[in-house]
Design an enzyme around this catalytic site. Structure first.
Site, PDB file in Angstrom:
ATOM      1  N   LYS A   8      11.700   3.324   5.891  1.00 56.93           N
ATOM      2  CA  LYS A   8      11.738   4.743   5.539  1.00 56.93           C
ATOM      3  C   LYS A   8      13.103   5.102   4.957  1.00 56.93           C
ATOM      4  O   LYS A   8      13.218   6.037   4.165  1.00 56.93           O
ATOM      5  CB  LYS A   8      11.439   5.596   6.772  1.00 56.93           C
ATOM      6  N   SER A  51      -2.781  -2.642   6.122  1.00 58.22           N
ATOM      7  CA  SER A  51      -4.113  -3.011   6.596  1.00 58.22           C
ATOM      8  C   SER A  51      -5.221  -2.151   5.986  1.00 58.22           C
ATOM      9  O   SER A  51      -4.968  -1.270   5.171  1.00 58.22           O
ATOM     10  CB  SER A  51      -4.143  -2.915   8.117  1.00 58.22           C
ATOM     11  N   GLU A  93       7.042   0.739  11.761  1.00 58.47           N
ATOM     12  CA  GLU A  93       5.736   0.705  11.118  1.00 58.47           C
ATOM     13  C   GLU A  93       4.653   0.690  12.179  1.00 58.47           C
ATOM     14  O   GLU A  93       4.914   0.331  13.327  1.00 58.47           O
ATOM     15  CB  GLU A  93       5.588  -0.580  10.281  1.00 58.47           C
ATOM     16  N   GLY A  94       3.452   1.041  11.774  1.00 57.41           N
ATOM     17  CA  GLY A  94       2.313   0.812  12.640  1.00 57.41           C
ATOM     18  C   GLY A  94       1.844   2.022  13.431  1.00 57.41           C
ATOM     19  O   GLY A  94       0.912   1.931  14.217  1.00 57.41           O
ATOM     20  N   ASN A 109       4.145   0.826   2.194  1.00 54.01           N
ATOM     21  CA  ASN A 109       4.049  -0.293   3.148  1.00 54.01           C
ATOM     22  C   ASN A 109       4.247  -1.626   2.441  1.00 54.01           C
ATOM     23  O   ASN A 109       3.559  -1.921   1.459  1.00 54.01           O
ATOM     24  CB  ASN A 109       2.664  -0.291   3.800  1.00 54.01           C
ATOM     25  N   LYS A 162      11.543  10.430  11.309  1.00 54.99           N
ATOM     26  CA  LYS A 162      10.996   9.070  11.349  1.00 54.99           C
ATOM     27  C   LYS A 162      12.065   8.015  11.606  1.00 54.99           C
ATOM     28  O   LYS A 162      13.088   7.989  10.912  1.00 54.99           O
ATOM     29  CB  LYS A 162      10.322   8.729  10.018  1.00 54.99           C
ATOM     30  N   ARG A 190       0.861  -1.195   0.000  1.00 56.19           N
ATOM     31  CA  ARG A 190       0.000   0.000   0.000  1.00 56.19           C
ATOM     32  C   ARG A 190       0.889   1.235   0.000  1.00 56.19           C
ATOM     33  O   ARG A 190       1.742   1.383   0.869  1.00 56.19           O
ATOM     34  CB  ARG A 190      -0.918   0.024   1.223  1.00 56.19           C
ATOM     35  N   GLU A 249       4.422   7.243   2.751  1.00 54.42           N
ATOM     36  CA  GLU A 249       5.274   6.061   2.927  1.00 54.42           C
ATOM     37  C   GLU A 249       4.783   4.933   2.033  1.00 54.42           C
ATOM     38  O   GLU A 249       3.682   4.999   1.491  1.00 54.42           O
ATOM     39  CB  GLU A 249       5.272   5.582   4.389  1.00 54.42           C
ATOM     40  N   ARG A 295      -8.047   7.411   4.617  1.00 54.47           N
ATOM     41  CA  ARG A 295      -8.021   7.501   6.080  1.00 54.47           C
ATOM     42  C   ARG A 295      -7.995   8.957   6.459  1.00 54.47           C
ATOM     43  O   ARG A 295      -7.245   9.737   5.868  1.00 54.47           O
ATOM     44  CB  ARG A 295      -6.736   6.856   6.602  1.00 54.47           C
TER      45      ARG A 295
END
Ligand code: ADP
Ligand code: MG
Length: 517
Positions: free
Chosen positions: A339, A163, A411-412, A158, A407, A134, A156, A493
């Protein structure tokens, strides 16, 4: 700054209309599985001792306006991005270079790299690799151009546990339903057919990626039935998002068993066959005599240090990596998603040198590489190179730091350091660890308002939207052959504009869909 819409949007609602929409959305969400397990702050464990409660996922009451050209941009570049990241993950030397840059301050990346090294030494037995990717974007308003333009800039990329494809599919449908049934009946009506709501095939696309990998795995030599295994976190609240992919697989490939296993229980319920191929065997927990051969392992866990509390957990990841199962992702593909890699890819080459991207995607037309490069924003290393020293200056200056996000290789959500907090943060850690971070220019999207339904209450105000475009790719690490490379729907989102982070599961953001403008 100009707004994205000229009319008042979303339309002003009466209290009765707000209550009505809340009820409609609550029922639609329960009826269609746009749900999450409740956080303890909403339904305490004592109130739900049997774990039967589910609540609607936080969602906007209206689809947010999103610039058509930015949406198109994200779609256009996705298969090129898939190809780029497949190629990066095949370039071990390149990944090693980025790992070495960050390794001193980053035990987690160091451990992942060690797993790859160990499996490489004994030899990988599986050359196919699956990516459910993604790519995330925010809208950048370029006020220097005339007329001013909107551009999708990448936040970013992924490569592990990307998800919300399950829930975003239903969010697009919810907003379509509301636009047909409810918005036309509001006092400030939006007539039916007025909104351009792009279709979203995320569940179908992601499941098709998994299914393709499953069929690429040969029938079991050992006489077992092949299966697909989802590795998940203990106590996952975003479980329906994952289940929707399973349910889709059950529909299109009803003969294929799909199982879920907690990452912490890998060694308890799987074993590796004592053969040169090292097949991964899954022993059904409620009937341990029953064994399946795992064709595809889909990781929805293992992306952060929290999943590796001890050596046993690292050993479990190694156990998966050395098996014959097709991994989504392999350790190398996970490491391609750091990253640091994004920073290196996004850094323009010095004059007269060829672009890094061009070295990875030789088959793509120059125009495709150009399109992809347009999604980059400025990202700087934090090392001791000339560019890194320049970035350190910015990061340590309280005024200049206001335009940046720092950064780590994580992740997450919840790991970044923003704006004015950067200088003090850097001073709180050893300078030798600074290289394991990157410094990224903040993208400032045009203002948008919306209403968010979260835990039964409506929040109203300015929001910031982040577009995610899904892509699926199955490739051969050895031959470079790409067996499957597809676009797989989208996610929007949205978070309140006072919040820096936008994770839905982490409680910062909410589900949304695009109303193209
Ligand atoms: P993670 O891997 O934790 O999701 P991200 O790079 O996606 O890390 O950052 C988390 C969130 O921080 C994003 O969803 C976004 O809301 C915000 N963010 C990250 N980078 C930027 C940026 N360059 N400009 C504006 N917001 C950003
Ligand atoms: Mg993110």
């Amino acid at each position: 700054m100009s707004s994205l819409t000229s009319a008042v949007y979303p339309p002003t609602l009466t209290d009765a209309e707000t209550d009505h929409l809340i009820n409609i959305i609550k029922d639609w969400s329960a009826g269609n599985g746009l749900e999450i397990r409740p956080p303890a702050a909403v339904i305490p464990a004592e109130a739900d001792p049997k774990g039967i409660a589910a609540i609607n996922a936080p969602v906007t009451l209206f689809p947010s306006p999103f610039p058509r050209q930015c949406f198109a941009q994200g779609l256009t570049v996705q298969t090129t991005y898939n190809e780029l990241y497949a190629a990066v993950s095949r370039d071990e030397k390149f990944i090693e270079g980025t790992v070495n840059e960050v390794i001193e301050g980053d035990e987690f990346i160091k451990n992942l790299w060690a797993i790859h090294q160990k499996v490489k030494a004994e030899g990988y037995t599986q050359t196919l690799s699956l990516g459910l990717f993604r790519s995330d974007y925010m809208v950048h308003h370029d006020t220097n151009s005339n007329p001013t333009t909107f551009q999708a800039k990448q936040v970013e990329f992924n490569t592990i546990a990307a998800s919300f494809g399950g829930l975003s599919y239903f969010t697009s449908r919810l907003h379509k339903y509301l636009s047909a049934r409810e918005y036309p009946l509001l006092k400030n009506a939006i007539p039916s057919g007025m909104m351009e709501l792009p279709s979203n095939n995320s569940i179908l696309g992601l499941a098709a990626g998994i299914e393709t990998a499953y069929h690429a795995y040969p029938p079991s030599d050992l006489g077992h039935t092949n299966c697909i295994l989802f590795l998940v976190q203990d106590g996952e609240r975003n479980v329906f998002d994952q289940r929707h992919l399973e349910y889709r697989l059950a529909e299109v490939a009803p003969q294929v068993p799909v199982f879920r296993l907690a990452f912490s229980e890998i060694k308890k319920h799987t074993s590796i066959a004592g053969t040169p191929k090292r097949q991964l065997l899954y022993h059904l927990p409620h009937q341990p005599g029953k064994t399946f051969e795992v064709a595809v392992v889909y990781l929805r866990a293992g992306y952060g240090p929290g999943d590796y509390p001890d050596e046993a957990a690292w050993d479990a990841r190694y156990h998966i990596e050395r098996s014959l199962a097709i991994k989504c992702p392999t350790v190398l593909t996970q490491l391609a998603g750091t990253k640091k890699v994004q920073q290196v890819l996004a850094t323009p080459p010095p004059e007269s040198e060829p672009s890094i991207i061009g070295q990875f995607i030789t088959s793509a037309a120059v125009s495709q590489v150009m399109e992809l490069s347009k999604t980059f924003t400025n990202i700087y290393p934090m090392d001791t190179s000339p560019a890194g020293l320049e970035a350190r200056k910015k990061a340590l200056d309280p005024k200049l730091a206001e335009a940046y996000v720092l950064k780590p290789q994580r992740e997450g959500g919840g790991n970044n350091i923003y704006r004015g907090a950067i200088p003090a943060y850097l001073k709180s850690i050893p300078e030798s660890h600074w290289s394991s971070y990157i410094l990224m220019e903040l993208i400032t999207p045009p203002p948008v308002s919306n209403l968010i339904l979260r835990n039964g209450s409506v929040e109203k105000g300015g929001v910031i939207c982040e577009l995610g475009i899904y892509g699926t790719c199955l490739w051969d690490q050895q031959t470079a052959e790409i067996h499957h490379n597809e676009l797989a729907g989208y996610l929007l989102r949205t978070k309140g504009d006072k919040s820096e982070e936008g994770g839905v599961a982490a409680g910062y953001g909410c589900m949304d869909s695009c109303c193209l403008v």
